[in-house]
Structure formats: C-alpha cells, structure tokens
Write an enzyme that holds these catalytic residues in place. Sequence first.
Site, PDB file in Angstrom:
ATOM      1  CG  HIS A  22      -1.733   1.235   1.488  1.00  0.00           C
ATOM      2  ND1 HIS A  22      -1.610   2.000   2.426  1.00  0.00           N
ATOM      3  CD2 HIS A  22      -2.875   1.655   0.667  1.00  0.00           C
ATOM      4  CE1 HIS A  22      -2.430   3.098   2.207  1.00  0.00           C
ATOM      5  NE2 HIS A  22      -3.062   2.944   1.124  1.00  0.00           N
ATOM      6  CG  ASP A  30       8.852  10.076 -21.458  1.00  0.00           C
ATOM      7  OD1 ASP A  30       9.957   9.723 -21.018  1.00  0.00           O
ATOM      8  OD2 ASP A  30       8.385  11.207 -21.592  1.00  0.00           O
ATOM      9  NE  ARG A 102      13.588  17.586 -17.140  1.00  0.00           N
ATOM     10  CZ  ARG A 102      14.678  18.256 -18.015  1.00  0.00           C
ATOM     11  NH1 ARG A 102      14.659  19.541 -18.415  1.00  0.00           N
ATOM     12  NH2 ARG A 102      15.599  17.594 -18.255  1.00  0.00           N
ATOM     13  CE1 TYR A 124       8.311  18.404 -19.141  1.00  0.00           C
ATOM     14  CE2 TYR A 124       7.846  19.108 -21.341  1.00  0.00           C
ATOM     15  CZ  TYR A 124       8.434  19.182 -20.149  1.00  0.00           C
ATOM     16  OH  TYR A 124       9.351  20.060 -20.190  1.00  0.00           O
ATOM     17  N   GLY A 125       5.537  12.533 -20.885  1.00  0.00           N
ATOM     18  CA  GLY A 125       4.609  11.118 -20.818  1.00  0.00           C
ATOM     19  C   GLY A 125       4.956  10.182 -19.793  1.00  0.00           C
ATOM     20  CG  ASN A 126       7.793  10.451 -17.842  1.00  0.00           C
ATOM     21  OD1 ASN A 126       8.270   9.585 -18.123  1.00  0.00           O
ATOM     22  ND2 ASN A 126       8.279  11.810 -18.091  1.00  0.00           N
TER      23      ASN A 126
END
Length: 139
Positions: A22, A30, A102, A124-126
């Site tokens: 948990h 990315d 970032r 920024y595809g994280n």
Amino acid sequence: MLEGIDPLLTGELLLHLDRMGHSDAVVVADAHFPAWALGARVVDLPGTTTPAVVAAIRSVLPLDDAPGMDLMESADATVLDVQRELMAAAGTDEETTRFVERFAYYDVAQGAYLMVRTGETRKYGNALLRKGVVGHPSA
C-alpha cells in the site's frame, strides 16, 4: 498468457506489481526518462505507450487516495494531450492528479518501488501511480 489479463502485463511486471505494498509507487516512464539511473527495479516494455501501460496496470492495481497519481509538469505548465490520455487511463482528472515540477518529479520518482520504461516518445509522458489497498474500493 493468462485469460482476463491485459497482454501488456508481462509475468515480470505482474510479479513486481504483486510485491508492491500500500502506497508503494510505480513509475510508467516515457522513452526519454532516466529510469535505469533512478530505479533499482526496471521493466522494459518497448513498443508501448505510457497511456496503454497505465490502463493495463490500473486493470489490476487500485490507486491510493488522491492524489494517487503524479504527472511531470510540462515546461510551461500546460496540460498536454499525453497527460490527458494518462489521466483518462488512470481514471483521474486534473483535480485528483498532482502535477510536479520536472526536477522535483525525478526526486519523487527515485523513491518508487518500480519503473516501467515504455517506448513513448511524447515529452512529459510519465506517470507515477501509488498503489491503494487491494480489495477495498475507495469511497
């Protein structure tokens, strides 16, 4: 193969997701993300996109209380298409997602239990997902 399991969820990935506790975090990164530099456990899924992997993970992993997901904030703080796709895949929205600057995101990500590196090429595809309590739907 297992029936009823998204084919993106490899045996190795399922093993690590199962071992998470948990509030442990998994970063779906990315192709630009320094996953191997930051993470002790990295699963490579080349040829995939981060929204597709987030959707697959969410099919077996509940999110922790909001914010259950962090996204890396874009340079001008605009919400990008890939980020909207990530929120849709995770079942969150701008109100229940935390956007992290970032360099601060790298610090947060370094504490994740697992990194999943995808073939996503959009900037920024994280997404960082925190595991909720399995078997207890949120209210």
